[in-house]
Motif scaffolding. Structure first.
Motif, PDB file in Angstrom:
ATOM      1  N   LEU A 130       1.891   4.232  -3.083  1.00 38.94           N
ATOM      2  CA  LEU A 130       1.865   5.688  -2.947  1.00 38.94           C
ATOM      3  C   LEU A 130       3.083   6.344  -3.594  1.00 38.94           C
ATOM      4  O   LEU A 130       2.972   7.411  -4.186  1.00 38.94           O
ATOM      5  CB  LEU A 130       1.828   6.095  -1.469  1.00 38.94           C
ATOM      6  CG  LEU A 130       0.526   5.922  -0.717  1.00 38.94           C
ATOM      7  CD1 LEU A 130       0.720   6.332   0.738  1.00 38.94           C
ATOM      8  CD2 LEU A 130      -0.590   6.718  -1.350  1.00 38.94           C
ATOM      9  N   GLY A 178      -1.134   5.104   3.174  1.00 37.55           N
ATOM     10  CA  GLY A 178      -1.582   4.046   2.263  1.00 37.55           C
ATOM     11  C   GLY A 178      -2.637   3.144   2.861  1.00 37.55           C
ATOM     12  O   GLY A 178      -2.392   1.957   3.061  1.00 37.55           O
ATOM     13  N   ASP A 226       0.820  -1.223   0.000  1.00 36.40           N
ATOM     14  CA  ASP A 226       0.000   0.000   0.000  1.00 36.40           C
ATOM     15  C   ASP A 226       0.849   1.267   0.000  1.00 36.40           C
ATOM     16  O   ASP A 226       0.636   2.165  -0.811  1.00 36.40           O
ATOM     17  CB  ASP A 226      -0.949   0.008   1.199  1.00 36.40           C
ATOM     18  CG  ASP A 226      -1.807  -1.245   1.271  1.00 36.40           C
ATOM     19  OD1 ASP A 226      -2.222  -1.733   0.214  1.00 36.40           O
ATOM     20  OD2 ASP A 226      -2.038  -1.738   2.383  1.00 36.40           O
TER      21      ASP A 226
END
Length: 194
Positions: free
Chosen positions: A27, A109, A23
């Protein structure tokens, strides 16, 4: 109003909270694809996965050639049934507390599909209200994937050619993934190379 503030701050550096997983790595690719200036911030809160996370964060920041700040919180965030108590709030407050000025952007994230409050759109809105109180609207919290499922994040990573092999997703161990925690199970489901 929020979109206007965001547009006015596009030149400001984005401070990414990096944990070394899929995650937060997504980003990096997301913001760099928009020609944004990016800095990674990684935290040690005595999590069992710190060693693996640190290796991943270092490899990822070198791969993407972005600066990295590591912060040792000097505490251990409690964890109950896989949920770290107030973790994302603690990390955001800690990152904001070291800003050299009273303005900035933070990206986290988080994605849809988890039962945790601090991985929700409501959490981001609530934290933004608190930051607005502290910083009069000059510090923004961004969560570009908050409405994505984990599958959507993996699909984005494939499209953006994110080096998933450099990431580390286990919550329980710092050397080799346990294969049983929620992060490992997500990884097994969506990463064909796991």
């Amino acid at each position: 109003m929020g979109a206007l503030v965001l547009m006015l701050q596009l030149d400001a550096q984005v401070n990414l909270l990096l944990g070394g997983g899929i995650d937060s790595t997504a980003l990096i690719a997301f913001y760099l694809s928009r020609c944004e200036s990016v800095r990674g911030i990684h935290f040690n809160y005595n999590q069992p996965s710190f060693e693996g996370e640190s290796r991943a964060v270092l490899a990822l920041t070198q791969h993407y050639n972005i600066p990295l700040t590591t912060i040792d919180l000097g505490l251990q965030i409690a964890c109950t049934q896989g949920e770290y108590h107030c973790r994302n709030a603690t990390l955001l407050f800690s990152a904001a507390s070291i800003l050299p000025s009273k303005k900035g952007r933070f990206a986290i994230g988080i994605h849809a599909g988890t039962p945790y409050y601090d991985c929700s759109k409501k959490f981001v809105e609530d934290m933004q209200r608190i930051f607005d109180g502290y910083f009069a609207g000059s510090v923004q919290i961004e969560a570009p994937f908050v409405e994505f499922t984990k599958k959507d994040v993996f699909e984005y990573c494939k499209l953006a050619k994110v080096p998933i092999n450099l990431t580390f997703s286990c919550e329980r161990r710092g050397d080799i993934p346990c294969g049983e925690c929620p992060s490992c199970l997500d990884r097994k489901e969506w990463d064909e190379n796991y």
